[in-house]
Scaffold this active site. Sequence first.
Site, PDB file in Angstrom:
ATOM      1  N   ARG A 247      -9.324   8.196  -0.992  1.00  0.00           N
ATOM      2  CA  ARG A 247     -10.331   8.576   0.006  1.00  0.00           C
ATOM      3  C   ARG A 247     -11.155   9.743  -0.505  1.00  0.00           C
ATOM      4  NH1 ARG A 247      -9.086   6.331   5.383  1.00  0.00           N
ATOM      5  NH2 ARG A 247     -10.804   7.610   6.097  1.00  0.00           N
TER       6      ARG A 247
ATOM      7  N   THR B 208      -7.420   6.281  10.035  1.00  0.00           N
ATOM      8  CA  THR B 208      -7.230   5.203   9.077  1.00  0.00           C
ATOM      9  C   THR B 208      -8.513   4.381   9.067  1.00  0.00           C
ATOM     10  OG1 THR B 208      -5.845   3.297   8.503  1.00  0.00           O
ATOM     11  CG2 THR B 208      -6.101   3.763  10.844  1.00  0.00           C
ATOM     12  N   THR B 209      -8.544   3.303   8.300  1.00  0.00           N
ATOM     13  CA  THR B 209      -9.764   2.504   8.219  1.00  0.00           C
ATOM     14  C   THR B 209      -9.873   1.682   9.498  1.00  0.00           C
ATOM     15  OG1 THR B 209      -9.290   2.402   5.871  1.00  0.00           O
ATOM     16  CG2 THR B 209     -11.053   1.006   6.664  1.00  0.00           C
TER      17      THR B 209
ATOM     18  N   GLY C  10       1.036  -1.402   4.377  1.00  0.00           N
ATOM     19  CA  GLY C  10       1.472  -0.084   3.955  1.00  0.00           C
ATOM     20  C   GLY C  10       2.224   0.702   5.008  1.00  0.00           C
TER      21      GLY C  10
ATOM     22  N   ARG D 267      -6.923  12.806   1.000  1.00  0.00           N
ATOM     23  CA  ARG D 267      -5.850  13.210   1.923  1.00  0.00           C
ATOM     24  C   ARG D 267      -4.502  12.638   1.511  1.00  0.00           C
ATOM     25  NH1 ARG D 267      -7.606   9.865   7.302  1.00  0.00           N
ATOM     26  NH2 ARG D 267      -9.553  10.934   6.889  1.00  0.00           N
TER      27      ARG D 267
ATOM     28  N   ASN E 137       0.856  -1.195   0.000  1.00  0.00           N
ATOM     29  CA  ASN E 137       0.000   0.000   0.000  1.00  0.00           C
ATOM     30  C   ASN E 137       0.893   1.247   0.000  1.00  0.00           C
ATOM     31  OD1 ASN E 137      -1.419   2.282   1.103  1.00  0.00           O
ATOM     32  ND2 ASN E 137      -3.093   0.909   1.625  1.00  0.00           N
TER      33      ASN E 137
ATOM     34  N   HIS F  72      -5.577   3.661  -1.824  1.00  0.00           N
ATOM     35  CA  HIS F  72      -6.915   4.018  -1.325  1.00  0.00           C
ATOM     36  C   HIS F  72      -7.196   5.470  -1.697  1.00  0.00           C
ATOM     37  CE1 HIS F  72      -9.703   4.221   2.502  1.00  0.00           C
ATOM     38  NE2 HIS F  72     -10.327   4.579   1.397  1.00  0.00           N
TER      39      HIS F  72
ATOM     40  N   HIS G 127       0.961   6.290   1.820  1.00  0.00           N
ATOM     41  CA  HIS G 127       1.688   7.268   2.627  1.00  0.00           C
ATOM     42  C   HIS G 127       2.871   7.905   1.910  1.00  0.00           C
ATOM     43  CE1 HIS G 127      -1.227   6.742   5.544  1.00  0.00           C
ATOM     44  NE2 HIS G 127      -0.859   5.532   5.925  1.00  0.00           N
TER      45      HIS G 127
ATOM     46  N   HIS H 108      -3.897  -4.711   7.600  1.00  0.00           N
ATOM     47  CA  HIS H 108      -4.047  -3.529   8.451  1.00  0.00           C
ATOM     48  C   HIS H 108      -3.181  -3.655   9.693  1.00  0.00           C
ATOM     49  CE1 HIS H 108      -5.574   0.149  10.171  1.00  0.00           C
ATOM     50  NE2 HIS H 108      -6.081   0.404   8.980  1.00  0.00           N
TER      51      HIS H 108
ATOM     52  N   GLU I  44     -11.176  -9.380   2.719  1.00  0.00           N
ATOM     53  CA  GLU I  44      -9.908  -9.053   3.366  1.00  0.00           C
ATOM     54  C   GLU I  44     -10.194  -8.924   4.848  1.00  0.00           C
ATOM     55  OE1 GLU I  44      -7.262  -6.279   1.523  1.00  0.00           O
ATOM     56  OE2 GLU I  44      -6.506  -5.591   3.462  1.00  0.00           O
TER      57      GLU I  44
ATOM     58  N   GLU J 245      -8.611   0.563  -3.395  1.00  0.00           N
ATOM     59  CA  GLU J 245      -9.455   0.610  -2.193  1.00  0.00           C
ATOM     60  C   GLU J 245     -10.363   1.819  -2.268  1.00  0.00           C
ATOM     61  OE1 GLU J 245      -7.408   0.777   1.481  1.00  0.00           O
ATOM     62  OE2 GLU J 245      -6.402  -1.121   1.161  1.00  0.00           O
TER      63      GLU J 245
HETATM   64  N1  PXP Z   1      -6.024  -3.232   3.857  1.00  0.00           N
HETATM   65  C1  PXP Z   1      -6.976  -2.270   3.875  1.00  0.00           C
HETATM   66  C2  PXP Z   1      -8.326  -2.617   3.385  1.00  0.00           C
HETATM   67  C3  PXP Z   1      -6.680  -0.959   4.313  1.00  0.00           C
HETATM   68  O1  PXP Z   1      -7.634  -0.019   4.330  1.00  0.00           O
HETATM   69  C4  PXP Z   1      -5.368  -0.662   4.706  1.00  0.00           C
HETATM   70  C5  PXP Z   1      -4.996   0.724   5.117  1.00  0.00           C
HETATM   71  O2  PXP Z   1      -5.257   1.605   4.094  1.00  0.00           O
HETATM   72  C6  PXP Z   1      -4.400  -1.688   4.648  1.00  0.00           C
HETATM   73  C7  PXP Z   1      -4.765  -2.971   4.242  1.00  0.00           C
HETATM   74  C8  PXP Z   1      -2.983  -1.462   5.022  1.00  0.00           C
HETATM   75  O3  PXP Z   1      -2.901  -1.130   6.364  1.00  0.00           O
HETATM   76  P1  PXP Z   1      -1.535  -0.561   6.940  1.00  0.00           P
HETATM   77  O4  PXP Z   1      -1.261   0.715   6.191  1.00  0.00           O
HETATM   78  O5  PXP Z   1      -1.824  -0.361   8.378  1.00  0.00           O
HETATM   79  O6  PXP Z   1      -0.489  -1.595   6.671  1.00  0.00           O
END
Ligand code: PXP
Length: 246
Positions: free
Chosen positions: A47, A102-103, A218, A51, A9, A45, A12, A196, A153, A72
């Site tokens: 959003r 975050t999500t 990510g 952002r 991901n 993602h 960032h 996540h 997921e 996403e």
């Molecule tokens: N999977 C999903 C569906 C997410 O929304 C996110 C965060 O955007 C991630 C994975 C990755 O999470 P992290 O950035 O905490 O590794």
Amino acid sequence: MSKLRLGVNIDHIATVRNARGSAYPDPMRAAILAQQAGADGITAHLREDRRHIRDGDIDTLATELTLPLNFEMAATNEMQAIALRHKPHAVCIVPEKREERTTEGGLDVLRDDKYLAKFIAPLRDAGSRVSIFIGPDADQIRAAHRIGAQVIELHTGAYCDYHYAGNFTERDAELARLRDMATFAHSLGLEVHAGHGLTYETVQPIAALPEVVELNIGHFLMAEAMFVGLEPAIREMRRLMDDARA
Ligand code: PXP
């Protein structure tokens, strides 16, 4: 056991770029480096508040990326139109609130099943694999299957949070739920992904779950990249995943 795919991901990279309103760092450059370091896919993602990832980033990724793109998005008409324009390899439907950092949780598929069934049908018809970001809950997983999702997921955020809070009893209970629900989802014919909050410390028990075929990671990778560089950070994650799988 099947090989475990790593989706990197890159949100960032865009967060840092946007913090200064500069043209760099470039998310596409990060995607190319991630590929060189062994990523199997790129996740981004878009959003509602833009952002981090912006529309132009998705345009570039959709045209230039040779790896599968996992797009996403929230279940809104605006995002559906963007996904239908680009037809990414995969679309992951996530809940989205403006005020969250975050999500923070999985999607409530049970509450919105009729809306979501209608919402994902055209995405599937366009050829994208539809994934639902969901907590380890049997009713939610059954609902995701019923509405026609091909993939779930599993949200690993709570498991990681318990780990870093030092609450190992709850962490292990959450891990057991993730394990059971990965097995259950697989038995329904769903493809199972997870992600996540995963880090070097927390990834291996998740990577060892045989039904899980993809991890999306990510924030930690980008944080680690600040110290060691993006490619070494991803290579180390890849190594830990492969070791856990072996
Ligand atoms: N999977 C999903 C569906 C997410 O929304 C996110 C965060 O955007 C991630 C994975 C990755 O999470 P992290 O950035 O905490 O590794």
